[in-house]
Design a protein around this motif. Structure first.
Motif, PDB file in Angstrom:
ATOM      1  N   SER A   1       0.827  -1.218   0.000  1.00 30.35           N
ATOM      2  CA  SER A   1       0.000   0.000   0.000  1.00 30.35           C
ATOM      3  C   SER A   1       0.860   1.266   0.000  1.00 30.35           C
ATOM      4  N   SER A   2       2.027   1.201  -0.624  1.00 32.98           N
ATOM      5  CA  SER A   2       2.927   2.356  -0.632  1.00 32.98           C
ATOM      6  C   SER A   2       3.632   2.476  -1.975  1.00 32.98           C
ATOM      7  N   SER A   3       3.336   3.563  -2.693  1.00 39.09           N
ATOM      8  CA  SER A   3       4.021   3.811  -3.960  1.00 39.09           C
ATOM      9  C   SER A   3       5.504   4.064  -3.738  1.00 39.09           C
TER      10      SER A   3
ATOM     11  N   LEU B   1     -12.787   4.122   7.275  1.00 41.12           N
ATOM     12  CA  LEU B   1     -11.475   3.627   7.689  1.00 41.12           C
ATOM     13  C   LEU B   1     -11.468   2.113   7.864  1.00 41.12           C
ATOM     14  N   ALA B   2     -12.645   1.534   8.138  1.00 42.88           N
ATOM     15  CA  ALA B   2     -12.722   0.086   8.360  1.00 42.88           C
ATOM     16  C   ALA B   2     -12.324  -0.695   7.121  1.00 42.88           C
ATOM     17  N   VAL B   3     -12.571  -0.131   5.928  1.00 45.96           N
ATOM     18  CA  VAL B   3     -12.224  -0.832   4.693  1.00 45.96           C
ATOM     19  C   VAL B   3     -11.134  -0.091   3.925  1.00 45.96           C
ATOM     20  N   ASP B   4     -10.572   0.941   4.542  1.00 47.41           N
ATOM     21  CA  ASP B   4      -9.607   1.772   3.820  1.00 47.41           C
ATOM     22  C   ASP B   4      -8.355   0.998   3.445  1.00 47.41           C
ATOM     23  N   ARG B   5      -7.887   0.118   4.339  1.00 51.28           N
ATOM     24  CA  ARG B   5      -6.651  -0.612   4.053  1.00 51.28           C
ATOM     25  C   ARG B   5      -6.791  -1.462   2.795  1.00 51.28           C
ATOM     26  N   LEU B   6      -7.925  -2.158   2.663  1.00 49.59           N
ATOM     27  CA  LEU B   6      -8.131  -3.011   1.495  1.00 49.59           C
ATOM     28  C   LEU B   6      -8.219  -2.185   0.216  1.00 49.59           C
ATOM     29  N   LEU B   7      -8.898  -1.053   0.283  1.00 48.28           N
ATOM     30  CA  LEU B   7      -8.996  -0.188  -0.891  1.00 48.28           C
ATOM     31  C   LEU B   7      -7.674   0.520  -1.159  1.00 48.28           C
ATOM     32  N   ASP B   8      -6.927   0.809  -0.097  1.00 45.60           N
ATOM     33  CA  ASP B   8      -5.617   1.438  -0.252  1.00 45.60           C
ATOM     34  C   ASP B   8      -4.681   0.527  -1.040  1.00 45.60           C
ATOM     35  N   MET B   9      -4.755  -0.767  -0.786  1.00 48.37           N
ATOM     36  CA  MET B   9      -3.934  -1.724  -1.523  1.00 48.37           C
ATOM     37  C   MET B   9      -4.248  -1.666  -3.014  1.00 48.37           C
ATOM     38  N   SER B  10      -5.526  -1.555  -3.337  1.00 46.53           N
ATOM     39  CA  SER B  10      -5.946  -1.541  -4.742  1.00 46.53           C
ATOM     40  C   SER B  10      -5.554  -0.236  -5.430  1.00 46.53           C
ATOM     41  N   ARG B  11      -5.803   0.889  -4.769  1.00 46.38           N
ATOM     42  CA  ARG B  11      -5.506   2.165  -5.428  1.00 46.38           C
ATOM     43  C   ARG B  11      -3.999   2.393  -5.552  1.00 46.38           C
ATOM     44  N   THR B  12      -3.204   1.829  -4.631  1.00 41.46           N
ATOM     45  CA  THR B  12      -1.751   1.943  -4.756  1.00 41.46           C
ATOM     46  C   THR B  12      -1.254   1.188  -5.983  1.00 41.46           C
ATOM     47  N   ALA B  13      -1.835   0.024  -6.248  1.00 37.32           N
ATOM     48  CA  ALA B  13      -1.462  -0.719  -7.460  1.00 37.32           C
ATOM     49  C   ALA B  13      -1.785   0.093  -8.709  1.00 37.32           C
ATOM     50  N   VAL B  14      -2.921   0.789  -8.698  1.00 39.48           N
ATOM     51  CA  VAL B  14      -3.286   1.641  -9.830  1.00 39.48           C
ATOM     52  C   VAL B  14      -2.286   2.791  -9.968  1.00 39.48           C
TER      53      VAL B  14
END
Length: 487
Positions: A328-330, A440-453
Motif C-alpha cells: 500500500s505504498s508507492s 477507515l474500516a475498509v480503507d486498508r483493502l482499498l488502499d492496496m488496490s488504489r496503490t497498485a493503480v
C-alpha cells in the motif's frame, strides 16, 4: 476447543508454505525457488488473506480475555512486526536509490537538451490520467449511488454512525493529526515543501520526496557545470551508488513473499470481512472504478499513444504491482518499479529515473479517483444533494489534493477531510467526520488496490514518455534495449 484446531491447522500450513518453501528448508524449498517471484508473491497474497480471515473469524465470537482473543492479538502483532521489517527494508533504500538514479539520469546525459521537453510531457501525462480517473470515479458513484437505499440515505449506515459517532470521529482525528482541515494550505504549500531549508533533512525523511527530487535535479545539473575531472569522479561515484542500490533491491525482494504474507494476513486478521457487507456497494464502486481505469483507460493509452502491447506491459510490471498491492505504498514500491521499468520494459535510465520518482510523489490516479468517490459517498449518506458545479469543485480539489498532500501521513484521508470541509460541510452545516471514520474500516483493502493503480500509471507514464522521446526496443529483449536507449 474448535479454535485451537483451527490455529493448529494454520500453523501447519504456514510451516509448509512459508518456512519450508521460502526459507529453503528441505527439498520443497528448492522446488519453490524455481517458481518466478511474481508467483511466489501472488501465493503469499492468497495464503495471507486466507490465514488472516481465519484468525479474524475464529476470534470474532470469542470472549475478550479468552485464549482465542489472546492468540489473535499475538498473531496480528507478530505479523505486523514482520511486515514492518519488510517495509522498513524497502524504505531504507528509497532515498539513496532515488537520489543516485536522478543524478545519474541527468548528469549521465552530458547536456540539458530535452530535459524541459521531457518534463512537460511527464506532467501532461500525469494531469491527464488523474483527470480521467476522477471522472471515472464521479461517473460510477453517481450511477450506482452507494450511499442511498431506495433513493434515501442508507438507514443501516446512518444508524451505525449515530450509535458510534464519537468513536468514529476520534478515529479520523487520530489519523489526520494536526493537519489543517479548514483550508487548502496543504495543497498550496506544495512548492514551499519542494525547497528544503536544510539539505540534510531531505536525506533523513522519506516523506520529503518532492524536496529530494528537487535537490537531485540541482546536483545532476551542477555536475554538468563542474570541471571535467570533478564531473568524471562524481558521475562514477553516483553510478556506483546506483548500482549498489539496485543490487540491494534484489536482495530485499528475495524476502518479498514473507513480507507480503505478513502484511496481508495482518490486514485481514484485523479487519475481517464483516464490515465490507455494510459498505459493500461503496466498496464495489471503488474497485470497479479502479478496475476501469487500470484495465481499460491505461491500456488504451499504451496501445494508441505508446503503441505497445498492454498485456506485455502488465507482465513486465507484475512484481511491482503485486508489491504495491501488498505494501500500500508507492514510495516503498519505487525500487521495484524502477528495476522493472528499466530491466523488463527497456526504458532508459534517464527517463525512468526522472518520471518514476516524480510519479511516486505527485501522480496518484487511484488516490484521486478514491477521493472523489469517498466524498460523494459521504454526501449521499448525509443526505446532501451536490449540484453539477459543486461536483466539479470536488473534481478539481481531488486533482489538486492528490498531488498536494501526497507527502503527508494518511494522505488520502487528509485529502478527503479537506474536500469535505471545504465543499460539503458548508452545505449540510454539520460535521461528516463520523462517516469518514466508517470508511477507515475498509480503507486498508482499498488502499492496496488504489496503490497498485498508482504504480501502474507511473510505469505507463515512463513508457509513454520514453516512446514520445524516440526510445526504441521497448518491451523487447533487455539486451537489445540496452544498446538502443542510452543510460
Amino acid at each position: 476447543m474448535a479454535w485451537e484446531g483451527t490455529m493448529s491447522l494454520i500453523g501447519a500450513i504456514f510451516n509448509f508454505l512459508v518456512l519450508d518453501h521460502w526459507m529453503g528448508f528441505g527439498y520443497r524449498g528448492s522446488l519453490m525457488r524455481k517458481f518466478p517471484p511474481w508467483i511466489q508473491i501472488l501465493t503469499a497474497l492468497a495464503v495471507g488473506a486466507v490465514f488472516g480471515g481465519i484468525v479474524n473469524y475464529s476470534s470474532a465470537s470469542a470472549e475478550p480475555d479468552s485464549s482465542a482473543a489472546e492468540f489473535a492479538a499475538s498473531y496480528i502483532g507478530g505479523a505486523d512486526y514482520i511486515g514492518g521489517l519488510f517495509m522498513s527494508a524497502l524504505k531504507m533504500i528509497i532515498v539513496p536509490l532515488i537520489f543516485s538514479s536522478v543524478v545519474v539520469g541527468i548528469a549521465g546525459v552530458g547536456n540539458q537538451k530535452g530535459f524541459g521537453r521531457r518534463g512537460l510531457k511527464t506532467l501532461s501525462y500525469y494531469v491527464t490520467t488523474s483527470f480521467f480517473a476522477i471522472l471515472i470515479g464521479l461517473t460510477f458513484v453517481n450511477m450506482v449511488k452507494p450511499g442511498f437505499v431506495d433513493g434515501k440515505p442508507n438507514p443501516e449506515i446512518k444508524a451505525m454512525i449515530e450509535g458510534d459517532t464519537n468513536s468514529l470521529e476520534e478515529r479520523v482525528a487520530a489519523k489526520v493529526g494536526g493537519q489543517d482541515r479548514e483550508s487548502l494550505n496543504s495543497v498550496w504549500d506544495i512548492f514551499a515543501r519542494m525547497v528544503p531549508s536544510n539539505i540534510t533533512e531531505v536525506f533523513a525523511d522519506n516523506g520529503r520526496m518532492l524536496a529530494l527530487i528537487f535537490v537531485s535535479l540541482l546536483v545532476g545539473f551542477g555536475i554538468l557545470h563542474v570541471s571535467e575531472a570533478a564531473r568524471s569522479s562524481l558521475l562514477e561515484f553516483f553510478k556506483s551508488v546506483n548500482e549498489l542500490m539496485v543490487l540491494l533491491t534484489g536482495w530485499i525482494m528475495v524476502l518479498a513473499p514473507i513480507g507480503v504474507f505478513a502484511l496481508v494476513t495482518e490486514t485481514f486478521a484485523s479487519s475481517g470481512f464483516e464490515i465490507i457487507g455494510l459498505v459493500a456497494k461503496y466498496f464495489a464502486v471503488v474497485l470497479l472504478a479502479l478496475a476501469m481505469h487500470m484495465f481499460v483507460i491505461l491500456p488504451l493509452i499504451l496501445r494508441y499513444v505508446a503503441k505497445v502491447s498492454p498485456v506485455k506491459h502488465f507482465m513486465a510490471m507484475r512484481n511491482a504491482l503485486l508489491t504495491a498491492f501488498s505494501t500500500s505504498s508507492s514510495s516503498a514500491t519505487l525500487p521495484i518499479t524502477l528495476r522493472a521499468v528499466r530491466e523488463n520494459v527497456g526504458v532508459s535510465n534517464r527517463t525512468a529515473s526522472f518520471v518514476l520518482p516524480l510519479g511516486a510523489t505527485v501522480n496518484m490516479d487511484g488516490t484521486a479517483l478514491y477521493e472523489c468517490v469517498a466524498v460523494i459517498f459521504v454526501a449521499q449518506v448525509m443526505g446532501a444533494q451536490l449540484a453539477f458545479t459543486e461536483q466539479m469543485t470536488v473534481v478539481l480539489l481531488a486533482l489538486l489534493t492528490s498531488i498536494g498532500v501526497a507527502g503527508v501521513p494518511s494522505a488520502s484521508l487528509v485529502a478527503i477531510v479537506i474536500i469535505v470541509h471545504n465543499v460539503l460541510v458548508p452545505i449540510i452545516g454539520a460535521s461528516a467526520d463520523a462517516v469518514i471514520g466508517l470508511l477507515l474500516a475498509v480503507d486498508r483493502l482499498l488502499d492496496m488496490s488504489r496503490t497498485a493503480v498508482n504504480v501502474f500509471s507511473d510505469s505507463c507514464g515512463a513508457l509513454v514518455v520514453a516512446k514520445l522521446e524516440g526510445e526504441t526496443g521497448l518491451l523487447e529483449d533487455p539486451m537489445h534495449t540496452a544498446h538502443a536507449n542510452p543510460q
